[in-house]
Every structure is written in C-alpha cells, then in structure tokens.
Scaffold this motif. Structure first.
Motif, mmCIF file in Angstrom:
data_model
loop_
_atom_site.group_PDB
_atom_site.id
_atom_site.type_symbol
_atom_site.label_atom_id
_atom_site.label_comp_id
_atom_site.label_asym_id
_atom_site.label_seq_id
_atom_site.Cartn_x
_atom_site.Cartn_y
_atom_site.Cartn_z
ATOM 1 N N GLU A 1 0.814 -1.217 0.000
ATOM 2 C CA GLU A 1 0.000 0.000 0.000
ATOM 3 C C GLU A 1 0.850 1.272 0.000
ATOM 4 O OE1 GLU A 1 -3.384 0.058 -0.329
ATOM 5 O OE2 GLU A 1 -3.071 -2.063 -0.685
ATOM 6 N N THR B 1 1.993 0.948 -15.624
ATOM 7 C CA THR B 1 1.298 0.039 -14.707
ATOM 8 C C THR B 1 1.601 0.401 -13.257
ATOM 9 O OG1 THR B 1 1.383 -1.735 -16.339
ATOM 10 C CG2 THR B 1 1.033 -2.386 -14.051
ATOM 11 N N GLU C 1 -0.102 3.757 -12.383
ATOM 12 C CA GLU C 1 -1.545 3.564 -12.209
ATOM 13 C C GLU C 1 -1.851 2.878 -10.881
ATOM 14 O OE1 GLU C 1 -2.583 1.579 -15.851
ATOM 15 O OE2 GLU C 1 -2.831 3.486 -16.926
ATOM 16 N N ALA C 2 -1.002 1.935 -10.469
ATOM 17 C CA ALA C 2 -1.192 1.292 -9.161
ATOM 18 C C ALA C 2 -1.066 2.321 -8.041
ATOM 19 C CB ALA C 2 -0.170 0.167 -8.973
ATOM 20 N N VAL D 1 -1.690 5.554 -8.231
ATOM 21 C CA VAL D 1 -2.882 6.412 -8.257
ATOM 22 C C VAL D 1 -4.074 5.667 -7.657
ATOM 23 C CG1 VAL D 1 -4.536 7.592 -9.766
ATOM 24 C CG2 VAL D 1 -2.082 7.838 -10.177
ATOM 25 N N ASP D 2 -4.226 4.395 -7.976
ATOM 26 C CA ASP D 2 -5.323 3.603 -7.407
ATOM 27 C C ASP D 2 -5.243 3.562 -5.884
ATOM 28 O OD1 ASP D 2 -6.345 3.086 -9.903
ATOM 29 O OD2 ASP D 2 -5.484 1.064 -10.049
ATOM 30 N N ILE D 3 -4.047 3.382 -5.367
ATOM 31 C CA ILE D 3 -3.869 3.359 -3.901
ATOM 32 C C ILE D 3 -4.238 4.722 -3.323
ATOM 33 C CG2 ILE D 3 -2.186 3.181 -2.030
ATOM 34 C CD1 ILE D 3 -0.674 1.153 -3.866
ATOM 35 N N GLU E 1 -6.226 6.999 -4.545
ATOM 36 C CA GLU E 1 -7.668 7.256 -4.624
ATOM 37 C C GLU E 1 -8.449 6.445 -3.599
ATOM 38 O OE1 GLU E 1 -8.642 6.628 -8.733
ATOM 39 O OE2 GLU E 1 -7.839 8.583 -9.311
ATOM 40 N N GLY E 2 -7.892 5.342 -3.159
ATOM 41 C CA GLY E 2 -8.555 4.518 -2.153
ATOM 42 C C GLY E 2 -8.324 4.984 -0.729
ATOM 43 N N ARG F 1 1.352 10.972 -5.494
ATOM 44 C CA ARG F 1 0.205 10.827 -6.406
ATOM 45 C C ARG F 1 0.387 11.739 -7.615
ATOM 46 N NH1 ARG F 1 -4.013 13.917 -7.282
ATOM 47 N NH2 ARG F 1 -5.841 13.041 -8.279
#
Length: 105
Positions: A42, A65, A68-69, A71-73, A75-76, A91
């Motif tokens: 994380e 990739t 993007e991982a 950014v996904d973390i 955003e979560g 970010r």
C-alpha cells in the motif's frame, strides 16, 4: 589520502559506469523496490519510484502500470485520515508519470 565519497564522486562514478555496471545497478534498484512493494503493497512511494526507474530504462508500459497502481492506492485512501503531503506529492508524480509514459510509447 583521497576521499572518494560525496555527491560529486557519486555523480562522476555513475556517469562513467560500464554497460554491465549500469545493468547491475538497474537490477539492484529494481529488485529493492520490488521487494519493498511486496513488503508494503500500500506504499505509493515504492510504486512511483519503480515506475520512474522503468521510465529511465524506456519500459513505458511497465512504468505506466506502476504509476496507475500508485494512483489507485491514493484514490482509495480516506481523505479524512492522516493522508500526508508525501502521499499527495507521490500521487502527483504518478499522474505525471502516466502522461509521460503515454507520450513515449
């Protein structure tokens, strides 16, 4: 006695590395970051740093990739939690990395 340490020495040493030394350095850094991601999945920072390393290498899809991982973390993450300045900076770097990878492919 000559001291071979410090920033200037490291820059010169890196600038004059042989191709084999550059490959070894890349794989050492890549392995360290991959191990860090495995230990702390994380952590936005590790994904961004590995993505930037891959960008240097010209591996734009793999870099994208990782960005993007990250950014996904980000955003979560709960915006009301202790989401610090470092996470926000990472970010933003990930978003810049995605754009760079898109342009370079």
């Amino acid at each position: 006695m000559k001291v071979r340490s410090g920033l200037v020495w490291r820059i010169l040493k890196k600038a004059f590395q042989s191709p084999l030394e550059r490959e070894r350095d890349f794989y050492d850094r890549f392995r360290e970051l991959s191990d860090s991601i495995e230990a702390l999945p994380e952590s936005i920072t590790h994904y961004v740093l590995r993505g930037e390393l891959l960008i240097e290498r010209g591996e734009y899809e793999r870099a994208r990739t990782d960005f993007e991982a990250a950014v996904d973390i980000a955003e979560g993450m709960d915006p009301n939690a202790s989401w610090g300045l470092l996470e926000q900076v990472m970010r933003d770097r990930a978003l810049q990395g995605i754009e760079l990878a898109k342009r370079r492919r």
